[in-house]
Design an enzyme around this catalytic site. Sequence first.
Site, PDB file in Angstrom:
ATOM      1  N   ASP A 114       0.740  -1.187  -0.096  1.00 40.67           N
ATOM      2  CA  ASP A 114      -0.082   0.017   0.046  1.00 40.67           C
ATOM      3  C   ASP A 114       0.787   1.295   0.155  1.00 40.67           C
ATOM      4  OD1 ASP A 114      -1.452   2.132   0.871  1.00 40.67           O
ATOM      5  OD2 ASP A 114      -2.931   1.019   1.933  1.00 40.67           O
ATOM      6  N   ASP A 166      -0.527   9.349  -6.981  1.00 39.69           N
ATOM      7  CA  ASP A 166      -1.579   9.117  -8.122  1.00 39.69           C
ATOM      8  C   ASP A 166      -2.489   8.035  -7.776  1.00 39.69           C
ATOM      9  OD1 ASP A 166      -2.631   9.624 -10.677  1.00 39.69           O
ATOM     10  OD2 ASP A 166      -0.876   8.644 -11.543  1.00 39.69           O
TER      11      ASP A 166
END
Length: 321
Positions: free
Chosen positions: A174, A195
């Site tokens: 993550d 992003d």
Amino acid sequence: MFSYRHAFHAGNHADVLKHTTLIALMKYLTQKDTALTVIDTHAGAGLYRLDGDYTETSGEAREGIFKLILGQKAALAQEDASKAATKKVAPPAPLAPALQDYMDLLRKLNPQFAETGEAAHLKIYPGSPFIEQQFLSGRDKLKLFELHPTDFKSLSGNIEQLGVGRQVVVAREDGFEALKTFLPPPARRAMVLCDPSYEMKTDYLRVSGCMADAVKRFATGTYVVWYPIIPRPEAHDLPRKLKTLAVKAHRSWLHATLTVKSSKLTTGTDGEVIRPGLPASGMFIINPPHTLKADLQAALPQMVALLGQDRNAGFTLEHGG
Ligand code: SAM
């Protein structure tokens, strides 16, 4: 599991804005002698085929990178025709340096396109990891995070082919969480690209939370966020939150947006509701280099002229701090 695949969107107008900005940032930040750590929290697959099924199905690149190339070519052809007819028309402006650098990078990855200039020969599109990697020198490091199993596999394979060893690290983690472990970076210079796909509403909150935490850990890093401009409260709030966080931390900031069309729903001939697709997106940068505003000031009007689809097309560019 996530259903978002960047391959559908590669080379769209949002990528044109994001990647032109990223190139301008990387170009400036890698000029210094001190090592730079680049962290890409949501890396994607790294490289995309523009003639592949995903891109062809979505057609988004046709309204992005292909439109940019064909629009510029058409402007140049019109100039030639006017010259031949000795008509006096204003010559098209050459591409702004930031867009020129973007096109140069595409040429580097597509030798046949470089040779002919034909849009049909543009087959490979670089995602953010490949753009970042192109600018690194031996002392710099690149950390890439990607959670989707297929994109992680593609990214790992694509990076392995570069043969750059430990300079580029790819992890299936993550990105929001992983970022914490890399700040502050060893040489105290870093750029972070955040992003996400914003597939989940919680991504908006996670971005602002993650940026607040990052600025606390390492105040002088350059933090770069892309976000979609869509009719959703979270999307409107995100740039406001980032601005507040930059101002409170006494950091400079820059906010650029590009709109290519109206966000209104329309009705088709059979009465069906037509959604416009992504009409606009933005880039918010905390601690931008002092050169970025001028780079984008020159490039954004050209993006509007070449990519705009209706009279709602436009850009904004604000900065502070
Ligand atoms: N930055 C890429 C570029 O410009 O070429 C595009 C990235 S795409 C918009 C977002 C990516 O983030 C997707 O490939 C998705 O699988 C991945 N992703 C989603 N949630 C994530 C997370 N929490 N951590 C890391 N990657 C994630």
